[in-house]
Design an enzyme around this catalytic site. Structure first.
Site, short mmCIF file in Angstrom:
data_model
loop_
_atom_site.label_atom_id
_atom_site.label_comp_id
_atom_site.label_asym_id
_atom_site.label_seq_id
_atom_site.Cartn_x
_atom_site.Cartn_y
_atom_site.Cartn_z
N GLN A 292 0.83 -1.20 0.00
CA GLN A 292 0.00 0.00 0.00
C GLN A 292 0.87 1.26 0.00
O GLN A 292 1.90 1.31 0.66
CB GLN A 292 -0.89 -0.02 1.26
CG GLN A 292 -2.17 0.75 1.09
CD GLN A 292 -3.26 0.29 2.04
OE1 GLN A 292 -3.27 -0.86 2.47
NE2 GLN A 292 -4.18 1.16 2.37
N SER B 272 4.13 -6.51 2.76
CA SER B 272 2.77 -6.48 3.31
C SER B 272 1.76 -7.02 2.31
O SER B 272 1.79 -8.20 1.96
CB SER B 272 2.43 -5.05 3.76
OG SER B 272 1.21 -5.02 4.44
N LEU B 273 0.86 -6.18 1.78
CA LEU B 273 -0.09 -6.59 0.75
C LEU B 273 0.61 -7.30 -0.42
O LEU B 273 0.09 -8.25 -1.00
CB LEU B 273 -0.82 -5.34 0.23
CG LEU B 273 -1.39 -5.42 -1.18
CD1 LEU B 273 -2.65 -6.24 -1.18
CD2 LEU B 273 -1.64 -4.04 -1.75
N ARG C 223 -9.20 -8.89 2.69
CA ARG C 223 -8.17 -8.33 3.58
C ARG C 223 -8.39 -6.82 3.73
O ARG C 223 -8.38 -6.28 4.84
CB ARG C 223 -6.79 -8.61 2.97
CG ARG C 223 -5.60 -8.08 3.76
CD ARG C 223 -4.32 -8.35 2.95
NE ARG C 223 -3.09 -8.14 3.70
CZ ARG C 223 -2.43 -6.99 3.77
NH1 ARG C 223 -2.93 -5.94 3.13
NH2 ARG C 223 -1.31 -6.88 4.46
N HIS D 175 -0.34 -4.05 11.00
CA HIS D 175 0.74 -4.87 11.54
C HIS D 175 0.99 -4.62 13.03
O HIS D 175 2.11 -4.50 13.49
CB HIS D 175 2.03 -4.68 10.72
CG HIS D 175 1.82 -5.01 9.27
ND1 HIS D 175 1.63 -6.31 8.84
CD2 HIS D 175 1.69 -4.21 8.18
CE1 HIS D 175 1.41 -6.28 7.53
NE2 HIS D 175 1.44 -5.04 7.11
N GLN E 126 0.44 -12.44 9.44
CA GLN E 126 1.03 -11.20 8.92
C GLN E 126 0.31 -9.93 9.36
O GLN E 126 0.93 -8.89 9.58
CB GLN E 126 1.08 -11.27 7.39
CG GLN E 126 1.97 -10.24 6.74
CD GLN E 126 1.38 -9.70 5.46
OE1 GLN E 126 0.26 -9.21 5.43
NE2 GLN E 126 2.15 -9.79 4.39
#
Length: 294
Positions: free
Chosen positions: A9, A88-89, A113, A195, A244
């Protein structure tokens, strides 16, 4: 060895993916399939939307995923990863690129998500802050000393760490970190504390969706954010992906592990150049470039 890395992101921009759509029948087909799966025209927002419209979490995450995955597919035979990782993503993009998830399943998980994270953000005000110029251990110690929830969330490169948690706790941590000599400790314009333990409701929601999804054997190892090492077992990949959302993104450590394991050429697949910039700060001895159709 050739490593492909996928952004998360923040990499979005107006007009993203339009060149792919206009120059590749396969890309066009996949974008249209995505519009059907999502139930709205994400291509309209990607190609013509404002920065504000692109910033909506339900749009941002699928948009970056689609740009990355469709670019990888359009590269065809030129796309031969020996190792992959995503920030991440981006880890979901990496899992489609190395054959663990199908395009359709990957997109459905990304959409779930995004919506689950959005919901978690609305439960309690929370935020993130970038901390520059301090050792990781100092940042971790300060976070541990603050009352309330604040944790190290993104290990982006040496000297650049993002912290995440309750608004007041993050603000307090920023003040202490400045006293400790941080060049900068500033709040980020994000919707919530990604996170961190604040994402527990999203983790539970996503876990249910992940458990119902087929994970196949990968064509090459994925270096996952949670463990920062090569993973090839589909069950382990699944567990790490569930963990995650509430665990830190160990990006620096992922890249270092890939280099240790033989990675010499890193190619960023997707919008922007964020990861190429981080690569130069992590290790200048390897090459970093962006994938393109040309």
């Amino acid at each position: 060895m050739k490593a492909y890395i996928f952004p998360g992101q923040g990499a979005q921009f107006t007009g993203m993916g339009l060149d792919l759509y206009e120059n590749s029948p396969l890309a066009q087909e996949l974008f249209e399939k995505a519009n059907n799966i999502l139930g709205f025209s994400i291509t309209d927002v990607m190609f013509e939307g404002t920065a504000e419209e692109l910033k909506q979490t339900k749009v941002t995450q699928p948009a970056i995923f689609l740009h990355s995955v469709i670019l990888a597919k359009v590269l065809g035979d030129d796309f031969k990863p020996e190792m992959v990782a995503g920030h991440s993503l981006g880890e979901l993009s990496a899992l489609v690129a190395n054959g663990v998830l199908s395009f359709e399943d990957g997109l459905k998980l990304v959409s779930k998500r995004a919506l689950a994270m959005q919901k978690a953000c609305e439960i309690q005000p929370s935020t993130m802050a970038a901390v520059l110029g301090l050792e990781d251990a100092v940042v971790e110690e300060v976070c541990a000393s603050i009352d309330g929830v604040v944790v190290a969330a993104n290990y982006n490169c040496p000297g650049q760490l993002v912290i995440s948690g309750e608004v007041e706790a993050v603000e307090q941590a920023c003040e202490v970190l400045k006293e400790k000599g941080a060049k900068r400790a500033l709040l980020l314009p994000v919707g919530g504390a990604f996170h961190s333990p604040m994402m527990e409701p999203a983790r539970e929601e996503l876990a249910a969706a992940i458990e119902e999804t087929t994970f196949s054997e990968p064509t090459c190892p994925v270096y996952q954010n949670v463990v920062a090492k090569a993973v090839t077992n589909p069950t382990e990949i699944k567990e790490n992906l569930i963990a995650q959302l509430t665990a830190p993104v160990r990006w620096t450590q992922c890249v270092q592990a890939m280099i240790t394991d033989g990675g010499t050429e890193f190619v960023e697949v997707g919008p922007g150049k964020v990861l190429q910039g981080l690569m130069r700060k992590i290790d200048r001895s390897v090459t970093a470039s962006g994938a393109s159709l040309a």
